[in-house]
Design a protein around this motif. Structure first.
Motif, short mmCIF file in Angstrom:
data_model
loop_
_atom_site.label_atom_id
_atom_site.label_comp_id
_atom_site.label_asym_id
_atom_site.label_seq_id
_atom_site.Cartn_x
_atom_site.Cartn_y
_atom_site.Cartn_z
N SER A 5 -7.02 -17.90 9.66
CA SER A 5 -8.28 -18.58 9.36
C SER A 5 -8.23 -19.40 8.08
O SER A 5 -9.27 -19.79 7.55
N PRO A 16 -7.83 -22.57 7.07
CA PRO A 16 -8.71 -23.73 6.82
C PRO A 16 -10.18 -23.33 6.75
O PRO A 16 -10.93 -23.88 5.93
N GLY A 35 1.47 -26.28 11.04
CA GLY A 35 0.26 -25.69 10.49
C GLY A 35 0.36 -24.21 10.23
O GLY A 35 -0.44 -23.64 9.50
N LYS A 67 -13.61 -30.67 7.26
CA LYS A 67 -12.92 -29.66 8.08
C LYS A 67 -11.59 -30.21 8.58
O LYS A 67 -10.61 -29.52 8.65
N ASN A 68 -11.62 -31.48 8.99
CA ASN A 68 -10.48 -32.08 9.67
C ASN A 68 -9.89 -33.23 8.88
O ASN A 68 -10.63 -34.04 8.32
N GLN A 123 1.55 -32.11 6.14
CA GLN A 123 0.65 -31.35 7.02
C GLN A 123 0.48 -29.93 6.48
O GLN A 123 -0.62 -29.40 6.41
N TYR A 147 -2.98 -28.29 5.14
CA TYR A 147 -3.44 -27.11 5.89
C TYR A 147 -3.72 -25.97 4.91
O TYR A 147 -4.77 -25.32 4.95
N ASN A 191 -7.88 -28.64 8.79
CA ASN A 191 -7.15 -28.75 10.05
C ASN A 191 -6.51 -30.13 10.06
O ASN A 191 -7.22 -31.13 10.04
N ARG A 231 -4.11 -33.00 11.79
CA ARG A 231 -3.38 -33.48 12.95
C ARG A 231 -2.87 -34.89 12.68
O ARG A 231 -3.32 -35.55 11.75
N PHE A 240 -10.65 -34.68 18.55
CA PHE A 240 -10.46 -34.45 17.11
C PHE A 240 -11.12 -35.59 16.36
O PHE A 240 -10.63 -36.73 16.39
#
Lengths: 431, 431
Positions: free
Chosen positions: A23, A25, A395, B94-95, B117, B121, B126, B128, B167
């Motif tokens: 968990s 992030p 990740g 968040k992303n 990455q 992270y 998150n 990507r 995403f």
């Protein structure tokens, strides 16, 4: 994220740790949002105990010593965090006055002071040490066992500012936990930044207040991760008007010990844990590992020997104990060289900057390790992390066993932040 | 303060380094105040050359690759700095969508992407990867030489936002230097944070602009420390309307090369330096070590061979060179295993988070090392720092040879910040 460190625990990762690692992030974002609303303590250290089936903070120090036990590899992290903290609080600062505890004969403590001086020097401040110890009448240099030196100078009050001879700091960092109350020389300093604020001292703090705040934090964190907060939260009760010397208030203590042991027993049953519950009775404002005893049965309190009574009656700086906290005991299932060990996590501003193990060869898994005879095992950065990891998925880093401790340390720090807000004498109140 | 790292330079600390080491609190405070007025680039790397008698940044990259060359020990520093950066820019994020360069066959580059990455992270996002490469038509996973994997997914534009399938990021981090200009898919994104801003790309940047800003920074820093800014500042001139293929604009180039060599000669005389001056001619918007040649005499430009002309004429992404910068060449007097080496410093937000040496066995002390055949030697944390240091004085740490490089790296980063302010198309102008 916290430093990737070797941990003493070598068993398989349990479910709780797995949940926390997965968990990352979510947890880090949650902390980010919390720190938008709350101010982290300037610095802190948290003692943690890991029973395998649960883990919990057992002490949160807002004037942390022991910085000398961090390895040199951790120093850049501490310096970077110090830079971030200074930048927010007093970016224009040139001078920092560090006010240490009065014990000038404890070389380990003086090495701690030297380490703090080094951290804040490298973060960009001229750091000098102002002692309140009446024995320090002039600048006095101490040779330390590691070849370094520290110079203590007498603290001088000039109108509404404190400083040293030819040194007028805009910021003052206390490394003195004020167990004996606030010395007059530190009162009413309205022109200088005093870090941490005076109400973070043990003349104001109570462990029961801290753990009440922690309970709230643990509940919210449990909700976030969908887990029972008990897995990270030690249950507790408290009693006022206890006097160990005179034997008064013992009924309150016994009733609460008994009730708490019952609660723990039910939790152990729920989780199928085959351990004998125990509680730890502590002075509500105690520090330095003083005024602490382990109790496995309320009947033990019928027949306390003189030595235990004395130990519980008077703590640091001669303070008499009247308020006690009765806290669920958390076993420690970590070992360093076969000796019982508990991790201590260090934080500066909102960042975890390092940690080490407190190890005590003569103590059991259910005893307080912060006692004479304890030693400190610095944590190294994890070497395994340098190896290629076949099957590595994006990740997902190698399991960082210390990450969980950094999370728990920060939950305790967040609780301290709530606690300081609640006890702030200058808080703005909106009715 | 920067990480305490081993450096290749083993000679005695020269006067300049001594001055910088002694001035730590002054320097750090100066940076603190600068960052109150200016925004640091989100991330950056700076190539530095140390001639012993002078040292200077020679390239400042605002889309740094090579993060995979940082050691795992440096990762916590990078993560901590990333947390500080995110907290300031988009605490609720968040992303994070990372947009890399298009070269999917360069495993070193993909390891760099994997490292970035990992950093973000662990900082709580998150992450990507969205590729603009037309060959990436669906999620494609690459196995990396170190056992890790990265998955590139096709970038999708949806109205005024970009993202991936399922995403939707609030923040986009570019690791693509936009040498070929801004692709349409990245234009007019007003609802998402784009880091760094588009005008940090090489379609806008010019080395001459950067070094003009650096000159200003070096002058102010020189004043602060009471030293000649030339000791950290490479002199330069520039020429527009040069065409290497057609041989036009060569007079401008020769005149400027000659004038600059003369200036350097006078400086060498002033300092009693017995070296042969040289200049480096570079494409004003060149990256990847492309479009660079060393010139020791203006006459060399009379007879450039076809290979050199081609090399200078076209750079990354097929861009034709018209503007060149003629820069004072700085020898590199550092060696790793007898090969010429130059330090590269990595920064995230305002913090130095690590570095390494770029080493080239087949190149001379006056040549560009960013060329095929270069290798990278990660810098370890300084082991000597763990030893007791008799005679150690409070506040004076063991000489940290890397500290100076971190200072120069940050001066170049500050210059980049000035540069981005000057070229910001959305800057508020007060007349």
């Amino acid at each position: 994220m916290v430093p990737h460190l070797v941990t003493a625990l070598t068993g398989p990762i349990n479910e709780l740790e797995q949940r926390i690692l997965e968990s990352t992030p979510v947890i880090e974002r949650w902390f980010r949002l919390e720190w938008m609303e709350h101010t982290p303590p300037f610095y802190s250290s948290v003692d943690i105990r890991n029973a395998g089936f649960k883990l919990a903070p057992v002490d949160t120090n807002l004037y942390p010593g022991g910085w000398n036990n961090l390895t040199p590899e951790m120093l850049p992290l501490a310096v970077q965090a110090a830079m971030a903290a200074i930048e927010k609080i007093c970016p224009e600062a040139k001078n920092l006055l560090l006010v240490p505890e009065n014990h000038t004969r404890n070389m380990f403590y003086l090495m701690n002071v030297a380490q703090l001086q080094k951290i804040f020097y490298q973060a960009g401040l001229n750091v000098r040490l102002g002692s309140m110890n009446p024995e320090i009448k002039e600048a006095t240099t101490f040779d330390l066992p590691n070849g370094e030196q520290v110079t203590l100078e007498p603290l001088i009050r000039h109108n509404r500012r404190i400083g040293l001879k030819d040194f007028d700091p805009c910021t003052i960092l206390l490394n003195n936990d004020l167990s004996a109350g606030v010395p007059g020389i530190l009162e009413d300093l309205h022109e200088q930044f005093l870090l941490p604020p005076l109400h973070a001292g043990w003349h104001v703090r109570k462990k029961s207040q801290h753990f009440k705040a922690y309970e709230e934090v643990a509940k919210r964190f449990g909700k976030l991760l969908g887990m029972d907060p008990w897995l990270i939260n030690p249950l507790f009760n408290s009693c006022g008007e206890v006097n160990f010397a005179e034997g008064t208030g013992m009924e309150c203590l016994q009733t609460n010990v008994d009730a708490l042991l019952g609660k723990i027993r039910r939790k152990y049953k729920e989780y199928g844990i085959n351990e004998k519950p125990f509680v730890v009775v502590k002075a509500d404002n105690g520090t330095y590992g003083m005024g602490i005893m382990t109790v496995r049965d309320a009947k033990e309190l019928d027949s306390l020997n003189r030595r235990t009574k004395n130990k519980m009656n008077v703590i640091k700086d001669g303070q008499v104990v009247n308020d006690v906290i009765i806290q669920e005991g958390v076993l420690t299932n970590e070992r360093v060289n076969d000796a019982v060990a508990e991790p201590v996590v260090y934080m500066l501003d909102r960042y975890v900057v390092g940690g080490f193990y407190r190890v005590h060869a003569d103590r059991g898994v259910d005893e307080n390790l912060n006692a004479p005879g304890a030693s400190f095992v610095p944590l190294a950065f994890e070497k395994g992390a340098q190896q290629p990891q076949p099957g590595y998925k994006p990740g997902a880093s190698v399991p960082n066993r210390f990450y969980m401790y950094g999370v728990i340390g920060r939950l305790a720090m967040l609780a301290a932040s709530y606690e300081l807000e609640a006890t702030d004498p200058n808080a703005e109140v909106y009715d």
